[in-house]
Design a protein around this motif. Structure first.
Motif, mmCIF file in Angstrom:
data_model
loop_
_atom_site.group_PDB
_atom_site.id
_atom_site.type_symbol
_atom_site.label_atom_id
_atom_site.label_comp_id
_atom_site.label_asym_id
_atom_site.label_seq_id
_atom_site.Cartn_x
_atom_site.Cartn_y
_atom_site.Cartn_z
ATOM 1 N N ILE A 106 0.858 -1.186 0.000
ATOM 2 C CA ILE A 106 0.000 0.000 0.000
ATOM 3 C C ILE A 106 0.890 1.229 0.000
ATOM 4 O O ILE A 106 1.820 1.342 0.802
ATOM 5 N N GLU A 107 0.581 2.168 -0.923
ATOM 6 C CA GLU A 107 1.372 3.389 -1.042
ATOM 7 C C GLU A 107 0.464 4.608 -0.991
ATOM 8 O O GLU A 107 -0.633 4.604 -1.564
ATOM 9 N N LEU A 108 0.913 5.633 -0.317
ATOM 10 C CA LEU A 108 0.245 6.921 -0.328
ATOM 11 C C LEU A 108 0.765 7.685 -1.537
ATOM 12 O O LEU A 108 1.972 7.954 -1.634
ATOM 13 N N LEU A 109 -0.099 7.999 -2.483
ATOM 14 C CA LEU A 109 0.341 8.694 -3.689
ATOM 15 C C LEU A 109 1.005 10.016 -3.312
ATOM 16 O O LEU A 109 0.490 10.783 -2.487
ATOM 17 N N GLY A 110 2.160 10.253 -3.924
ATOM 18 C CA GLY A 110 2.919 11.460 -3.634
ATOM 19 C C GLY A 110 3.857 11.321 -2.466
ATOM 20 O O GLY A 110 4.613 12.248 -2.166
ATOM 21 N N SER A 111 3.835 10.160 -1.810
ATOM 22 C CA SER A 111 4.685 9.987 -0.633
ATOM 23 C C SER A 111 5.468 8.674 -0.683
ATOM 24 O O SER A 111 6.687 8.674 -0.719
ATOM 25 N N GLY A 112 4.779 7.547 -0.730
ATOM 26 C CA GLY A 112 5.462 6.262 -0.765
ATOM 27 C C GLY A 112 4.749 5.231 0.073
ATOM 28 O O GLY A 112 3.581 5.404 0.469
ATOM 29 N N ALA A 113 5.432 4.130 0.361
ATOM 30 C CA ALA A 113 4.826 3.009 1.080
ATOM 31 C C ALA A 113 4.437 3.410 2.499
ATOM 32 O O ALA A 113 5.095 4.237 3.150
ATOM 33 N N VAL A 114 3.338 2.828 2.969
ATOM 34 C CA VAL A 114 2.851 3.064 4.328
ATOM 35 C C VAL A 114 2.699 1.721 5.031
ATOM 36 O O VAL A 114 2.606 0.667 4.396
ATOM 37 N N THR A 115 2.688 1.752 6.342
ATOM 38 C CA THR A 115 2.486 0.519 7.100
ATOM 39 C C THR A 115 0.996 0.206 7.193
ATOM 40 O O THR A 115 0.162 1.118 7.265
ATOM 41 N N TRP A 116 0.680 -1.069 7.208
ATOM 42 C CA TRP A 116 -0.717 -1.483 7.221
ATOM 43 C C TRP A 116 -0.869 -2.846 7.873
ATOM 44 O O TRP A 116 0.092 -3.612 7.985
ATOM 45 N N GLN A 117 -2.094 -3.134 8.282
ATOM 46 C CA GLN A 117 -2.408 -4.435 8.872
ATOM 47 C C GLN A 117 -3.880 -4.736 8.618
ATOM 48 O O GLN A 117 -4.740 -3.876 8.830
ATOM 49 N N GLN A 118 -4.157 -5.940 8.143
ATOM 50 C CA GLN A 118 -5.525 -6.362 7.860
ATOM 51 C C GLN A 118 -6.026 -7.207 9.026
ATOM 52 O O GLN A 118 -5.455 -8.247 9.350
ATOM 53 N N THR A 119 -7.094 -6.728 9.659
ATOM 54 C CA THR A 119 -7.651 -7.427 10.818
ATOM 55 C C THR A 119 -9.135 -7.670 10.603
ATOM 56 O O THR A 119 -9.711 -7.278 9.580
#
Length: 533
Positions: free
Chosen positions: A494-507
């Protein structure tokens, strides 16, 4: 209220048109019978040559072209003589002849009585001396727009193009330039798609109040601008629940000459400018226009098939059979995903479509949120601007457009060329009203929350767009919980457009994402979700 008026007018026309026609004798038009008849003969030939016929079964073969589905964002332009007085709104041309109306009182106080200074007298003042279509188009492109739709003729009867059926046009008076043609040329030279809008149908009754007292509307010399100015035609058996409206109390169905003139002017616009989209205003919903709607659609679709650029008709009422054209919501939105493409039109300015002094304006943030909401539901946003009489675009509007463009430069991949996801989005905020199809349900500024998230898809990616960015960066996408039926693949990145990869977790509660912290009034954001192969 406006929707109710339209429905009542249509019902009245269907039930009492013959009686009304006998009661009412509209002011004579400057009707050019020979050229009109020649144009109608051309239309008659055109509706029978090509893939479409003037019947609803055939016209349901209409398909929205891919360019429109990819474009997502267009610019609407309301510009005309009404930008000279620039008072209240673009209905000034009518309201200045309505005793008791604020515009009437303003006109008398500012310019004098209507028999001494009428709407026609604003035309020489409409010089458009700073009109630069290339500069307009550059601004629209910088805003991120992909198509342009000027109003070729508003209800005031002054054509903003070079017409063969009236001398009351921008090529012969005022600017003495083919405004519509110049915008078309500039747009196409820059790679933008070009459409146009006609509000000519409303002109039938537009100036009728000016006939009830001493005004220049009564002078036959100006029938080409003010006529027909249809007088009162209220039936004796008016229903008890008839809305108390000046429009309804002074309305009669259009006669044959007016309908023929409307058809000639509309087909002239098609032939002359080859628009890729035509937008019709409300009053073509009258049952008397129904045969013309079928002929117009068949003629336009057949002609555009010749150009190998299939055309689109946008409409707001009930004048087209479902599936034969594209539905439009004026100052409103759908609250559900639509299976076929649609359009919402609104304006940067809040009080008026045309330029008016002391207007209020939308913000880039609110309009970007609307754009995201609309695109997620398979729609396009047609955003209106109202230039000044001299041809300049107010700085307030330019600033808004530039702000939208800056956002789209970073986040446009989540908008352009996308298609809807299985579900348009989530969150508590409602926009539009399904039962009322969203017409005029727009608020000046919709307050979205951090929970309002919309989805789009493109090239195997899913985009999640937040309409309100949380200052603490904590995002929860509830629809995409672990095991959700909406996903058939595992999330990889998952990437924030204009910034880069972000941390995430599917629960089990949803897809939890952590964004960089932001200011309190941050713009909406877009996340690109990639999947494992």
């Amino acid at each position: 209220m406006k929707t109710r008026l339209i429905a009542a007018l249509c019902a009245l026309t269907a039930m009492t048109a013959p009686a009304l026609a006998q009661q009412a004798s509209p002011w004579p038009m400057a009707y050019k019978a020979a050229p009109v008849e020649a144009q109608l003969a051309k239309v008659k030939q055109g509706v029978n040559e090509g893939p479409f016929r003037p019947d609803w079964d055939s016209l349901r073969g209409f398909k929205t072209p891919a360019w429109f589905q990819d474009a997502k964002f267009g610019i609407f332009i309301h510009w005309g003589v009404y930008s000279v007085p620039a008072y209240a709104n673009e209905w000034y041309s009518r309201n200045m002849y309505v005793p008791g109306n604020d515009a009437y009182n303003h006109h008398v106080k500012t310019y004098g009585p209507q028999n001494k200074f009428g709407y026609k007298d604003f035309i020489p003042m409409f010089k458009a001396e700073k009109f630069d279509p290339a500069a307009w188009v550059k601004l629209f492109q910088n805003a991120g727009a992909r198509y342009v739709v000027p109003v070729a003729e508003h209800c005031d009867g002054f054509a903003m193009y070079q017409s063969s059926f009236t001398k009351w046009d921008a090529a012969d008076m005022g600017p003495k330039r083919d405004v519509t043609g110049e915008i078309a040329k500039a747009a196409r030279a820059s790679g933008l798609h070009f459409g146009l809008s006609s509000h000519r149908a409303e002109h039938w009754w537009w100036y009728h109040k000016g006939r009830t007292y001493d005004s220049d509307v009564n002078d036959p010399k100006y029938a080409g601008l003010y006529g027909p100015a249809a007088p009162t035609g209220l039936p004796a058996d008016k229903p008890d629940n008839w809305p108390d409206s000046d429009l309804l109390q002074n309305w009669s169905p259009p006669n044959k000459e007016f309908l023929n003139d409307w058809m000639a002017r509309t087909s002239e616009l098609i032939d002359k400018y080859q628009p890729e989209l035509i937008y019709f205003d409300w009053w073509t919903s009258s049952p008397l226009f129904e045969p013309l709607m079928r002929d117009t659609a068949a003629y336009y679709y057949n002609r555009s098939a010749e150009w190998k650029a299939p055309g689109i008709i946008a409409y707001k009422g009930s004048q087209f059979a479902e599936g034969s054209a594209m539905f439009d919501l004026e100052r409103g939105k759908s609250d559900a995903l639509k299976l076929t493409p649609w359009q919402s039109d609104t304006s940067v300015s809040i009080k008026s479509w045309g330029y008016a002094q002391n207007d209020s304006y939308r913000t880039p943030k609110s309009l970007i949120a609307d754009l995201i909401d609309i695109v997620s539901k398979n729609g396009n946003l047609l955003l209106n601007v109202g230039p000044r009489a001299d041809g300049t675009i107010p700085q307030e509007i330019a600033t808004v457009l530039q702000g939208m463009g800056a956002w789209l430069k970073v986040n446009g991949e989540a908008i352009y060329g996308t298609r809807p996801f299985l579900y348009f989005g989530e969150g508590p905020t409602k926009s539009g009203h399904v039962r009322q199809v969203g017409q005029f349900t727009e608020k000046n500024v919709t307050s979205f929350t951090r929970e309002d998230i919309r989805f789009t898809t493109k090239d195997g990616h899913l985009y999640a767009l937040g309409l309100e960015r949380p200052a603490d960066g904590a995002v929860l996408v509830k629809t995409l919980y672990a095991g959700t039926p909406y996903l058939d693949r595992q999330i990889d990145r998952i990437e924030l457009l204009g910034s880069g990869a972000v941390t995430w977790q599917q629960t089990a509660k949803g897809l939890s994402i952590t964004l960089p912290q932001s200011g309190a009034d941050a713009m909406p954001y877009a996340l690109r979700i990639s999947f494992k192969k």
